[in-house]
Design a protein around this motif. Structure first.
Motif, PDB file in Angstrom:
ATOM      1  N   ARG B  92       7.482   1.021   2.474  1.00 43.04           N
ATOM      2  CA  ARG B  92       7.845   2.334   1.688  1.00 43.04           C
ATOM      3  C   ARG B  92       7.159   2.317   0.260  1.00 43.04           C
ATOM      4  NH1 ARG B  92      14.136   2.047   3.431  1.00 43.04           N
ATOM      5  NH2 ARG B  92      13.943   3.256   5.528  1.00 43.04           N
ATOM      6  N   ALA B  93       7.219   1.115  -0.241  1.00 40.98           N
ATOM      7  CA  ALA B  93       6.671   1.097  -1.535  1.00 40.98           C
ATOM      8  C   ALA B  93       5.169   1.656  -1.642  1.00 40.98           C
ATOM      9  CB  ALA B  93       6.719  -0.343  -2.185  1.00 40.98           C
ATOM     10  N   ARG B  94       4.432   1.022  -0.631  1.00 36.33           N
ATOM     11  CA  ARG B  94       3.093   1.377  -0.489  1.00 36.33           C
ATOM     12  C   ARG B  94       2.830   2.820  -0.413  1.00 36.33           C
ATOM     13  NH1 ARG B  94      -1.202   0.191  -1.307  1.00 36.33           N
ATOM     14  NH2 ARG B  94      -3.310   0.176  -0.079  1.00 36.33           N
ATOM     15  N   VAL B  95       3.656   3.208   0.336  1.00 34.50           N
ATOM     16  CA  VAL B  95       3.523   4.781   0.600  1.00 34.50           C
ATOM     17  C   VAL B  95       3.772   5.487  -0.761  1.00 34.50           C
ATOM     18  CG1 VAL B  95       4.510   7.055   1.563  1.00 34.50           C
ATOM     19  CG2 VAL B  95       4.099   4.746   2.968  1.00 34.50           C
ATOM     20  N   ALA B  96       4.581   4.770  -1.331  1.00 37.14           N
ATOM     21  CA  ALA B  96       4.942   5.719  -2.724  1.00 37.14           C
ATOM     22  C   ALA B  96       3.645   5.487  -3.740  1.00 37.14           C
ATOM     23  CB  ALA B  96       6.308   5.055  -3.361  1.00 37.14           C
ATOM     24  N   GLU B  97       3.090   4.434  -3.561  1.00 38.38           N
ATOM     25  CA  GLU B  97       2.107   3.876  -4.371  1.00 38.38           C
ATOM     26  C   GLU B  97       0.883   4.838  -4.210  1.00 38.38           C
ATOM     27  OE1 GLU B  97       0.589  -0.248  -5.613  1.00 38.38           O
ATOM     28  OE2 GLU B  97       0.426   0.018  -3.619  1.00 38.38           O
ATOM     29  N   LEU B  98       0.617   5.077  -2.743  1.00 40.82           N
ATOM     30  CA  LEU B  98      -0.514   5.886  -2.528  1.00 40.82           C
ATOM     31  C   LEU B  98      -0.344   7.500  -2.705  1.00 40.82           C
ATOM     32  CD1 LEU B  98      -1.224   4.535   1.208  1.00 40.82           C
ATOM     33  CD2 LEU B  98      -2.431   4.032  -0.896  1.00 40.82           C
ATOM     34  N   GLU B  99       0.898   7.663  -2.557  1.00 38.43           N
ATOM     35  CA  GLU B  99       1.351   9.220  -3.118  1.00 38.43           C
ATOM     36  C   GLU B  99       0.988   9.304  -4.731  1.00 38.43           C
ATOM     37  OE1 GLU B  99       5.065   9.783  -1.142  1.00 38.43           O
ATOM     38  OE2 GLU B  99       3.998  10.778   0.486  1.00 38.43           O
ATOM     39  N   ALA B 100       1.124   8.450  -5.453  1.00 30.28           N
ATOM     40  CA  ALA B 100       1.191   8.215  -6.699  1.00 30.28           C
ATOM     41  C   ALA B 100      -0.499   8.566  -6.912  1.00 30.28           C
ATOM     42  CB  ALA B 100       1.486   7.200  -7.715  1.00 30.28           C
ATOM     43  N   CYS B 101      -1.090   7.772  -6.206  1.00 36.26           N
ATOM     44  CA  CYS B 101      -2.651   7.589  -6.451  1.00 36.26           C
ATOM     45  C   CYS B 101      -3.114   9.072  -6.133  1.00 36.26           C
ATOM     46  CB  CYS B 101      -3.393   6.742  -5.576  1.00 36.26           C
ATOM     47  SG  CYS B 101      -3.142   4.836  -6.348  1.00 36.26           S
ATOM     48  N   LEU B 102      -2.701   9.562  -4.970  1.00 35.97           N
ATOM     49  CA  LEU B 102      -3.171  10.977  -4.478  1.00 35.97           C
ATOM     50  C   LEU B 102      -2.702  11.907  -5.603  1.00 35.97           C
ATOM     51  CD1 LEU B 102      -1.534  11.270  -0.997  1.00 35.97           C
ATOM     52  CD2 LEU B 102      -4.067  11.367  -1.853  1.00 35.97           C
ATOM     53  N   LEU B 103      -1.882  11.990  -6.390  1.00 33.55           N
ATOM     54  CA  LEU B 103      -1.885  12.849  -7.619  1.00 33.55           C
ATOM     55  C   LEU B 103      -2.853  12.739  -8.472  1.00 33.55           C
ATOM     56  CD1 LEU B 103       2.116  12.750  -8.349  1.00 33.55           C
ATOM     57  CD2 LEU B 103       0.643  14.548  -7.077  1.00 33.55           C
ATOM     58  N   VAL B 104      -3.236  11.395  -8.911  1.00 37.14           N
ATOM     59  CA  VAL B 104      -4.512  11.112  -9.804  1.00 37.14           C
ATOM     60  C   VAL B 104      -5.757  11.571  -9.152  1.00 37.14           C
ATOM     61  CG1 VAL B 104      -5.595   9.097 -10.737  1.00 37.14           C
ATOM     62  CG2 VAL B 104      -3.169   9.101 -10.432  1.00 37.14           C
ATOM     63  N   LEU B 105      -5.818  11.644  -7.846  1.00 36.60           N
ATOM     64  CA  LEU B 105      -7.010  11.920  -7.060  1.00 36.60           C
ATOM     65  C   LEU B 105      -7.013  13.598  -7.387  1.00 36.60           C
ATOM     66  CD1 LEU B 105      -7.695   9.851  -4.027  1.00 36.60           C
ATOM     67  CD2 LEU B 105      -9.151  10.136  -5.894  1.00 36.60           C
ATOM     68  N   ASP B 106      -5.951  14.263  -6.970  1.00 37.74           N
ATOM     69  CA  ASP B 106      -6.006  15.461  -7.117  1.00 37.74           C
ATOM     70  C   ASP B 106      -6.366  16.187  -8.547  1.00 37.74           C
ATOM     71  OD1 ASP B 106      -5.142  15.815  -4.497  1.00 37.74           O
ATOM     72  OD2 ASP B 106      -2.956  16.261  -4.960  1.00 37.74           O
ATOM     73  N   THR B 107      -5.895  15.323  -9.577  1.00 35.80           N
ATOM     74  CA  THR B 107      -6.150  15.679 -10.782  1.00 35.80           C
ATOM     75  C   THR B 107      -7.671  15.499 -11.022  1.00 35.80           C
ATOM     76  OG1 THR B 107      -4.065  15.081 -11.542  1.00 35.80           O
ATOM     77  CG2 THR B 107      -5.653  15.426 -13.360  1.00 35.80           C
ATOM     78  N   LYS B 108      -8.006  14.654 -10.750  1.00 30.39           N
ATOM     79  CA  LYS B 108      -9.575  14.290 -10.919  1.00 30.39           C
ATOM     80  C   LYS B 108     -10.543  15.287 -10.146  1.00 30.39           C
ATOM     81  CE  LYS B 108     -12.360  10.817 -12.591  1.00 30.39           C
ATOM     82  NZ  LYS B 108     -12.069  10.405 -13.930  1.00 30.39           N
ATOM     83  N   ILE B 109     -10.216  15.719  -9.067  1.00 30.12           N
ATOM     84  CA  ILE B 109     -10.767  16.689  -8.138  1.00 30.12           C
ATOM     85  C   ILE B 109     -10.972  17.858  -8.821  1.00 30.12           C
ATOM     86  CG2 ILE B 109     -10.881  17.827  -5.839  1.00 30.12           C
ATOM     87  CD1 ILE B 109     -10.216  14.942  -4.900  1.00 30.12           C
ATOM     88  N   ALA B 110      -9.907  18.271  -9.236  1.00 25.59           N
ATOM     89  CA  ALA B 110      -9.502  19.451  -9.918  1.00 25.59           C
ATOM     90  C   ALA B 110     -10.349  19.532 -11.157  1.00 25.59           C
ATOM     91  CB  ALA B 110      -8.038  19.672 -10.191  1.00 25.59           C
TER      92      ALA B 110
END
Lengths: 142, 142
Positions: B92-110
DNA sequence: CTACGAGTTCGAGCGCACTCCAAGTCAATG
DNA sequence: CATTGACTTGGAGTGCGCTCGAACTCGTAG
């Protein structure tokens, strides 16, 4: 900033920082008069982003490709973007996969919980029977 | 079922199946008259579950602990359950961590998308200006 | 001047999880 | 009887991402 401070602030070890420079993940750092690396605080942003890539399971090979595009400067934005977009898809797939596994884990754990509950109930029942028998013996012995 | 068929059906290689048996992740398989492993279909369920543990990042060391409890049979349910519960928290912690990273990726891509858009707009503007100048020249030349 | 602490390079070593190779055995087929 | 193909064992090799050690150089404090 020297390597020791960067290590403290980035969470990487000095060994790892040198290793990353060696393989090209970190740009070759300027050295001071005595050939020691001297870092600008901005490197922290980059290390932080590399950490995100690493956390999300990007292999170093691919980080290197991204780092190379970044070093190449402007004109590589479209490539960098599509690299990150492909990676994002992989991360999303990974999250979905983990969530599917979580359901399996939940089921398995619930199964063990059931077994344990059954054992407890059984034990409680046995105790009740013993107590009843003991009570009967006591009552009979009077 | 012989090792080749199990390999096909489980998705593991025969090499890996033997390796797993060697380290104790798979129970020692019965052999036929000519010392070849002969598997019962039920092993597939276990291999499948091991796959889930692996997918969710459990190290082999810990799978071995789980496998050992399982081999030990009944009486180990509580331990197995708590092992899986601890693992579930990590996933669960790992999933949360990945989701946080996804937000960063989204921002970067945008961010890259913005840069590319600005370049496109700039190019379109340049083309418009050239066309206007060409039009003015044509009009003047009449 | 000496000793220290933090830095340097280069190359070797490590833990993980396989992956593969060599040399041999066996059952079935032509 | 010879060949084929799937299996056996034990042990060596691989790729990844560090991690460490040895031997050295600096700048500063006592």
């Amino acid at each position: 900033m020297k390597i020791g401070e960067l290590a403290r602030r980035s969470g990487l070890s000095a060994h790892t920082i040198r290793y990353y420079e060696r393989i090209g993940l970190l740009p070759y750092a300027d050295r001071d008069r005595s050939r020691q690396r001297d870092y600008d605080a901005s490197i922290l942003t980059w290390i932080d982003f590399l950490g995100r890539l690493k956390t999300t399971g990007m292999p170093i090979r691919e980080m290197l490709r991204y780092a190379a595009l970044r070093e190449a400067g402007s004109g590589t934005e479209a490539d960098r973007r599509s690299l990150l977009e492909r990676h994002r898809e992989q991360v999303r797939a990974r999250v979905a996969e983990l969530e599917a596994c979580l359901l399996v884990l939940d089921t398995k754990i619930a199964g063990y919980a059931d077994i344990e509950k059954r054992i407890e109930d059984h034990d409680a029942h046995q105790r009740t029977r013993r107590n009843q028998q003991a009570g009967a013996r006591q009552a009979g012995s009077r």
